[in-house]
Design a protein around this motif. Structure first.
Motif, PDB file in Angstrom:
ATOM      1  N   UNK A  35      56.255  53.308 -37.179  1.00  0.00           N
ATOM      2  CA  UNK A  35      57.248  53.746 -36.785  1.00  0.00           C
ATOM      3  C   UNK A  35      57.181  55.451 -37.763  1.00  0.00           C
ATOM      4  N   UNK A  36      58.594  56.269 -36.936  1.00  0.00           N
ATOM      5  CA  UNK A  36      58.332  57.289 -37.153  1.00  0.00           C
ATOM      6  C   UNK A  36      58.940  57.965 -38.660  1.00  0.00           C
ATOM      7  N   UNK A  37      58.569  58.837 -39.364  1.00  0.00           N
ATOM      8  CA  UNK A  37      58.457  59.225 -40.741  1.00  0.00           C
ATOM      9  C   UNK A  37      60.298  60.420 -40.603  1.00  0.00           C
ATOM     10  N   UNK A  38      60.030  60.546 -41.445  1.00  0.00           N
ATOM     11  CA  UNK A  38      61.553  61.690 -41.411  1.00  0.00           C
ATOM     12  C   UNK A  38      60.839  62.991 -40.731  1.00  0.00           C
ATOM     13  N   UNK A  58      59.622  52.897 -47.195  1.00  0.00           N
ATOM     14  CA  UNK A  58      61.467  52.326 -46.700  1.00  0.00           C
ATOM     15  C   UNK A  58      61.708  52.591 -46.005  1.00  0.00           C
ATOM     16  N   UNK A  59      62.457  51.709 -44.937  1.00  0.00           N
ATOM     17  CA  UNK A  59      62.739  51.452 -43.457  1.00  0.00           C
ATOM     18  C   UNK A  59      64.177  50.981 -43.599  1.00  0.00           C
ATOM     19  N   UNK A  80      67.562  61.873 -40.049  1.00  0.00           N
ATOM     20  CA  UNK A  80      68.605  62.468 -41.532  1.00  0.00           C
ATOM     21  C   UNK A  80      67.013  61.580 -42.641  1.00  0.00           C
ATOM     22  N   UNK A  81      66.249  61.384 -42.126  1.00  0.00           N
ATOM     23  CA  UNK A  81      65.781  60.567 -42.884  1.00  0.00           C
ATOM     24  C   UNK A  81      65.229  61.654 -44.443  1.00  0.00           C
ATOM     25  N   UNK A 118      59.186  57.700 -46.540  1.00  0.00           N
ATOM     26  CA  UNK A 118      61.082  57.106 -45.605  1.00  0.00           C
ATOM     27  C   UNK A 118      60.862  56.279 -43.270  1.00  0.00           C
ATOM     28  N   UNK A 119      60.798  55.885 -43.240  1.00  0.00           N
ATOM     29  CA  UNK A 119      60.326  55.443 -42.126  1.00  0.00           C
ATOM     30  C   UNK A 119      62.068  55.432 -41.293  1.00  0.00           C
TER      31      UNK A 119
END
Length: 155
Positions: A16-19, A70-71, A78-79, A92-93
């Motif tokens: 998944x993409x992070x911040x 954190x998902x 937004x992350x 964060x992802x």
């Protein structure tokens, strides 16, 4: 309703993409234990408290051999705002299509203010070095949850 994970189950793989828009994979953490926590939305009071608790305890968790991811269904932009505003150190992802949330049993029906709604179920899954579920906590409280995990893991 998505199936809840049990200890011993293989943890569903994800990327998944992070911040910052970088791809983060569970496989990148093989050989380390990973605390994957699922929360409804960045920049909300409960989720902020939980993310700050993980950040405040990150050194102790890392020293004990745990990485923290954190998902939420939020987009990377937004992350990034959430991370900057709250000075968060945890990874964060974002999972906007909710496939990972569903794979981990962290999306489905829940009670919110007495009504049944469909949404993110605040959950934490601890994955061992081999990629198997060690612990799976569902319907956790935002406040005090990190302290409970630390106690449960004997850190």
């Amino acid at each position: 309703m998505s199936e809840r994970l049990q200890p011993g189950d293989p943890a569903p793989a994800f990327t998944l993409p992070d911040a910052d828009g970088n791809e983060i994979s569970l496989a990148d953490h093989k050989g380390r234990k990973v605390i994957v926590y699922f929360y409804p939305a960045a920049l909300t009071p409960g989720c902020t408290k939980q993310a700050c608790d993980f950040t405040d305890n990150l050194d102790a968790l890392t020293a004990a051999g745990y990485d923290v991811i954190g998902v939420s269904p939020d987009k990377p932009e937004k992350l990034a705002k959430f991370r900057e505003k709250e000075n968060l150190k945890v990874t964060l992802v974002g999972d906007p299509d909710k496939q990972v949330l569903e794979a981990y049993g962290a999306f489905g029906e829940k009670k919110l203010y007495g009504k049944v709604v469909t949404g993110v179920i605040r959950s934490t899954v601890v994955v061992d070095e081999e990629g198997k579920v060690e612990h799976a906590f569902y319907n956790v409280k935002a406040t005090g949850h990190v302290a409970k995990i630390i106690r449960d893991l004997g850190i």
